[in-house]
Design an enzyme around this catalytic site. Structure first.
Site, mmCIF file in Angstrom:
data_model
loop_
_atom_site.group_PDB
_atom_site.id
_atom_site.type_symbol
_atom_site.label_atom_id
_atom_site.label_comp_id
_atom_site.label_asym_id
_atom_site.label_seq_id
_atom_site.Cartn_x
_atom_site.Cartn_y
_atom_site.Cartn_z
ATOM 1 N N MET A 336 -103.430 53.580 -42.350
ATOM 2 C CA MET A 336 -103.676 53.179 -40.958
ATOM 3 C C MET A 336 -104.175 52.428 -40.486
ATOM 4 O O MET A 336 -104.702 52.234 -39.846
ATOM 5 C CB MET A 336 -104.124 55.194 -40.415
ATOM 6 C CG MET A 336 -104.170 55.597 -39.735
ATOM 7 S SD MET A 336 -102.631 55.521 -38.742
ATOM 8 C CE MET A 336 -101.893 56.968 -39.752
ATOM 9 N N ASP A 355 -115.553 49.412 -44.142
ATOM 10 C CA ASP A 355 -115.314 50.232 -44.836
ATOM 11 C C ASP A 355 -115.787 50.345 -46.204
ATOM 12 O O ASP A 355 -117.245 49.861 -46.223
ATOM 13 C CB ASP A 355 -113.935 50.349 -46.573
ATOM 14 C CG ASP A 355 -113.401 51.089 -46.472
ATOM 15 O OD1 ASP A 355 -113.734 51.696 -47.081
ATOM 16 O OD2 ASP A 355 -111.436 51.068 -46.264
ATOM 17 N N VAL A 412 -110.536 57.248 -41.340
ATOM 18 C CA VAL A 412 -110.954 58.183 -42.317
ATOM 19 C C VAL A 412 -110.258 59.634 -43.324
ATOM 20 O O VAL A 412 -109.441 59.147 -42.533
ATOM 21 C CB VAL A 412 -112.371 58.067 -42.557
ATOM 22 C CG1 VAL A 412 -113.057 57.038 -43.026
ATOM 23 C CG2 VAL A 412 -113.039 58.809 -41.833
ATOM 24 N N GLU A 414 -108.924 63.355 -43.708
ATOM 25 C CA GLU A 414 -108.424 64.301 -42.843
ATOM 26 C C GLU A 414 -109.944 65.325 -42.969
ATOM 27 O O GLU A 414 -109.384 66.677 -43.807
ATOM 28 C CB GLU A 414 -107.402 64.720 -42.695
ATOM 29 C CG GLU A 414 -107.246 65.275 -41.495
ATOM 30 C CD GLU A 414 -107.265 65.247 -39.706
ATOM 31 O OE1 GLU A 414 -106.523 65.627 -39.039
ATOM 32 O OE2 GLU A 414 -106.875 63.489 -40.058
ATOM 33 N N LYS A 419 -115.479 62.742 -41.483
ATOM 34 C CA LYS A 419 -116.100 62.250 -40.190
ATOM 35 C C LYS A 419 -116.967 62.233 -39.256
ATOM 36 O O LYS A 419 -117.755 61.429 -38.967
ATOM 37 C CB LYS A 419 -114.534 62.639 -39.156
ATOM 38 C CG LYS A 419 -112.938 62.160 -39.985
ATOM 39 C CD LYS A 419 -112.067 63.398 -39.021
ATOM 40 C CE LYS A 419 -110.598 62.478 -39.988
ATOM 41 N NZ LYS A 419 -110.189 61.142 -39.951
ATOM 42 N N SER A 441 -105.171 63.982 -36.889
ATOM 43 C CA SER A 441 -104.158 63.829 -35.990
ATOM 44 C C SER A 441 -103.694 65.675 -36.418
ATOM 45 O O SER A 441 -103.208 66.166 -35.494
ATOM 46 C CB SER A 441 -102.809 63.499 -37.604
ATOM 47 O OG SER A 441 -103.422 64.253 -38.987
ATOM 48 N N HIS A 462 -104.560 59.008 -32.101
ATOM 49 C CA HIS A 462 -103.925 59.737 -32.905
ATOM 50 C C HIS A 462 -102.971 59.102 -33.291
ATOM 51 O O HIS A 462 -102.094 58.562 -32.539
ATOM 52 C CB HIS A 462 -103.523 61.054 -32.915
ATOM 53 C CG HIS A 462 -102.461 61.285 -34.044
ATOM 54 N ND1 HIS A 462 -101.693 62.344 -33.925
ATOM 55 C CD2 HIS A 462 -102.421 61.071 -35.036
ATOM 56 C CE1 HIS A 462 -100.986 62.847 -34.826
ATOM 57 N NE2 HIS A 462 -101.108 61.612 -35.508
#
Length: 727
Positions: A336, A355, A412, A414, A419, A441, A462
């Site tokens: 993503m 990252d 990153v 879910e 987060k 999401s 999203h």
């Protein structure tokens, strides 16, 4: 050169050059682009009549446009207003239009279409009535017959003339059923245009030169001995190919309602059997039948008017200055994050891709190199352009490199704790006016924003996977998100060339909670012992692009369960009752008892071979969930999937999660594949047989047969009165 006065503010202007060539310029003073509507046709009739009257003093005719486009197509406002009572009148209107085009191409003088901009739909149909078509070779010029994408068919001779120009099979396969918009070079290679010129200034000289060299020009189909390329239904290659055309159409539609596609096929094949005038009447009658029916109106409203409303900024906070991002940070270089980085770099934005290790960040950057490499190989991009795009992406493992970005997008896993940790560290290094965006999401934005000191600058963005192909971005407004931040997020999405919908904060927001409702229903069917092949066929016949079980395997079965457990925990924390769904036990047994987690884990509802290709349904499903003695009808199965999503969408709308029906309808199409023929997830309520009252009655039937989850809420029952939500 002579100039003849015209009516005040005409659409068509007449200019006769000293060499006898009449230049007809199309420039509708009432519209930004030229479209084919009632006044257009009336003025065209007057022009054609005058050409016929003055024919002996005319050397040739050039049709061109005074706008940046040639002609964009039919007036969709006129078309969407048509009802069954208008059928006879509009048939006469179409037949009259076609008579003018036929008179133009049989004028006895060469006619050239000088295409200075996009010629789509009715614009290309006008050009096809010319003896020669010359277009500017510009990347902004599009040429094609895209009507099928609106649930329509070409109505101005597009089917008739492309079949005679290309043959029925090529016309159907490459133009009519695809609705493809061609670049000028592609259109020339196909035969839709004859020549290309470098600039608009070259059009008229070239057209005049062609007229001088072809004073007796006629259309191929008006020459003695003309035969249709590829033959007809009874003679030539088409006779053998016709069964394959029909089967290809069935495969393409999956059994879903597709009246326009079927009408196009019928009009092309039937029209190939008769002369051009009879073929034109066949085309008109099919068009009127389709245009006066609900599905075409649903698709026009969804794919044009709703989309136009969204892109016009209806959901964007008013009074906020226009924003353009110049440097964006993306945290998380997985599939993503890598896709978001590519989308930003593609439109010229500098990207910092972060990252946990430089190796992981570089791997994410390599995704852009792979996509661009394919584009270069196809001739869609130069190597220099590809190199410049990659140079705009800086891969790093150091969050401090985000210090100069003006918008951060976290992408990153879910996981709320992860987060929150990332944002607490990101906020410490970015500029104090940088927007903080999360590509979550399902996780509520308000709770994620609690991890930062300026929640007013926090917003959900999203994206959908794969980012480089999916057009939708769902923007989520948290409780503290400011208008300024929301406007910046909206503008960034538009800058990326994507379509933004705006929703308010809620677990699962709009798209995730709606699609999960459908997937849960499909899994519940498995638990009832319904054959998985029947579930997949019901998905396709409803109009979904893929079977629900196939989609679940792609997403992984663990994702809906993780969302469920997050929601269960939240309900418990707030003291709310938790309502189970019959799919829950099926998910748990598949995952916990048999380790079936989806394609990424080696198998889910389907088995996969060593190359990861589906090899059939997992045989163990029949043992785990024995087949029911009776199977519901395909209508029941299809409508369970549709109604599950529509009822969830209504709940989200009633709760204020999504306020604009246009956002819901477009979001359901572009984000989660809700069938386009319905007009969108909320318009489905009003287009269902019997309108909203019919929908409520059918939902009650499904509730009696399959469970209270289909019971329509009081708010929907109360709304099932004359005024529709999305009329």
């Amino acid at each position: 050169m002579t100039s003849v006065p015209n009516p005040v503010d005409p659409i068509f202007t007449w200019r006769k050059e000293s060499d006898g060539v009449v230049v007809i310029t199309i420039d509708d003073p009432t519209q930004d682009v030229n479209t084919v509507h009632s006044r257009f046709v009336a003025e065209l009739s007057a022009i054609v009549e005058r050409l016929q009257t003055e024919r002996d003093d005319i050397a040739g005719v050039v049709l061109t446009s005074g706008k940046s486009t040639f002609v964009a197509g039919g007036d969709l406002h006129e078309i969407v207003a048509l009802g069954p009572e208008d059928a006879a009148r509009f048939t006469r209107h179409l037949d009259h239009l076609k008579a003018q085009l036929r008179a133009l191409e049989t004028l006895g003088r060469p006619v050239v279409a000088a295409i200075n901009g996009s010629a789509l739909g009715g614009g290309l149909e006008l050009a096809l009535a010319a003896h020669h078509r010359v277009a500017v070779d510009s990347p902004r010029v599009q040429i094609g017959l895209p009507e099928v994408g609106l649930g329509l068919l070409p109505a101005g001779g597009g089917i008739v003339r492309t079949v005679r120009l290309l043959g029925a099979k090529r016309a159907l396969d490459e133009v009519l059923l695809t609705g493809k918009r061609f670049r000028p070079a592609q259109a020339r290679a196909l035969g839709l245009v004859d020549e290309l010129v470098a600039t608009s200034d070259d059009l008229l000289p070239y057209a005049k030169q062609w007229i001088v060299g072809h004073p007796d020009a006629v259309q191929p189909w008006d020459t003695r001995g003309f035969t249709l390329p590829g033959g007809t239904q009874t003679h030539g290659a088409l006779a053998a190919e016709l069964p394959f055309l029909s089967s290809t159409l069935r495969a393409r539609t999956g059994g879903a309602p597709a009246p326009a596609e079927r009408a196009i096929l019928a009009a092309a094949v039937e029209g190939a059997q008769v002369d051009i005038d009879a073929a034109s009447r066949i085309e008109s009658r099919y068009f009127v039948e389709i245009a006066t029916a609900p599905i075409a109106k649903n698709r026009i409203n969804l794919t044009f008017f709703d989309l136009q409303q969204i892109k016009g900024g209806a959901s964007r906070p008013s009074g906020q200055p226009t924003y353009r991002a110049s440097r964006v940070g993306v945290v998380g270089a997985g599939m993503m994050g890598a896709g978001i980085a590519y989308a930003a770099a593609k439109v010229g934005i500098e990207v910092v891709l972060v990252d946990t290790s430089l190796e992981a960040a570089e791997k994410g950057r390599a995704y852009s190199a792979k996509v661009e490499g394919r584009a270069v190989a196809r001739g869609q991009r130069t190597q220099a352009d590809a190199d410049a795009l990659l140079a705009r992406i800086a891969a790093t493992a150091d969050l401090a490199d985000l210090r100069d970005v003006d918008f951060v997008i976290e992408a990153v896993f879910e996981n709320a704790a992860l987060k929150a940790d990332i944002f607490s560290r990101v906020e410490a290094v970015v500029r104090p006016d940088a927007v903080l965006g999360s590509n979550t999401s399902t996780l509520p934005i308000t709770s994620l924003a609690a991890s930062v000191g300026r929640p007013e600058d926090f917003v959900g963005v999203h994206f959908f996977s794969p980012v480089d192909k999916m057009a939708l971005v769902e923007i989520i407004r948290g409780e503290a998100t400011s208008d300024a931040t929301l406007a910046k997020a909206f503008d960034l999405v538009v800058q990326l060339g994507k379509t933004p919908i705006v929703v308010n904060d809620s677990r699962g927001f709009f798209t995730s909670r709606v699609i999960i409702a459908r997937l849960n229903e499909a899994v519940a069917m498995v638990g009832e012992g319904i054959a998985p092949a029947s579930i997949e066929q019901a998905s396709l016949q409803a109009g979904y692009p893929a079977g629900a079980l196939q989609l679940l395997d792609e997403l992984t079965l663990t994702l809906p369960r993780a969302v469920r457990e997050e929601a269960r925990a939240a309900a418990a924390a707030s003291g709310q009752a938790w309502v189970t769904h019959p799919s829950h036990d099926v998910f748990d047994r598949l995952i916990d008892d048999w380790g079936r987690v989806g394609r990424a884990g080696g198998g889910g509802f389907y088995d996969y071979d060593e190359q990861g290709r589906r090899s059939g349904f997992w045989p163990g499903l029949a043992d785990a969930f024995p087949r029911a003695a009776t199977t519901p009808t395909l209508r029941d199965l299809s409508e369970r999937l549709l109604f599950a999503e529509v009822l969830e969408a209504w709940a989200a709308h009633a709760e204020g999660v999504i306020e604009a029906p246009a956002d819901a309808n477009v979001g359901s199409l572009l984000g989660i594949g809700f069938p386009a023929w319905t007009g969108g997830v909320l318009r489905f309520l009003d287009q269902y047989e019997g309108g909203r009252e019919g929908f409520v009655a059918r939902a009650e039937e499904l509730a009696e047969q399959y469970g209270d989850r289909f019971r329509p809420p009081a708010s929907l029952v109360d709304s099932a009165q004359p005024a529709g939500l999305s009329a």
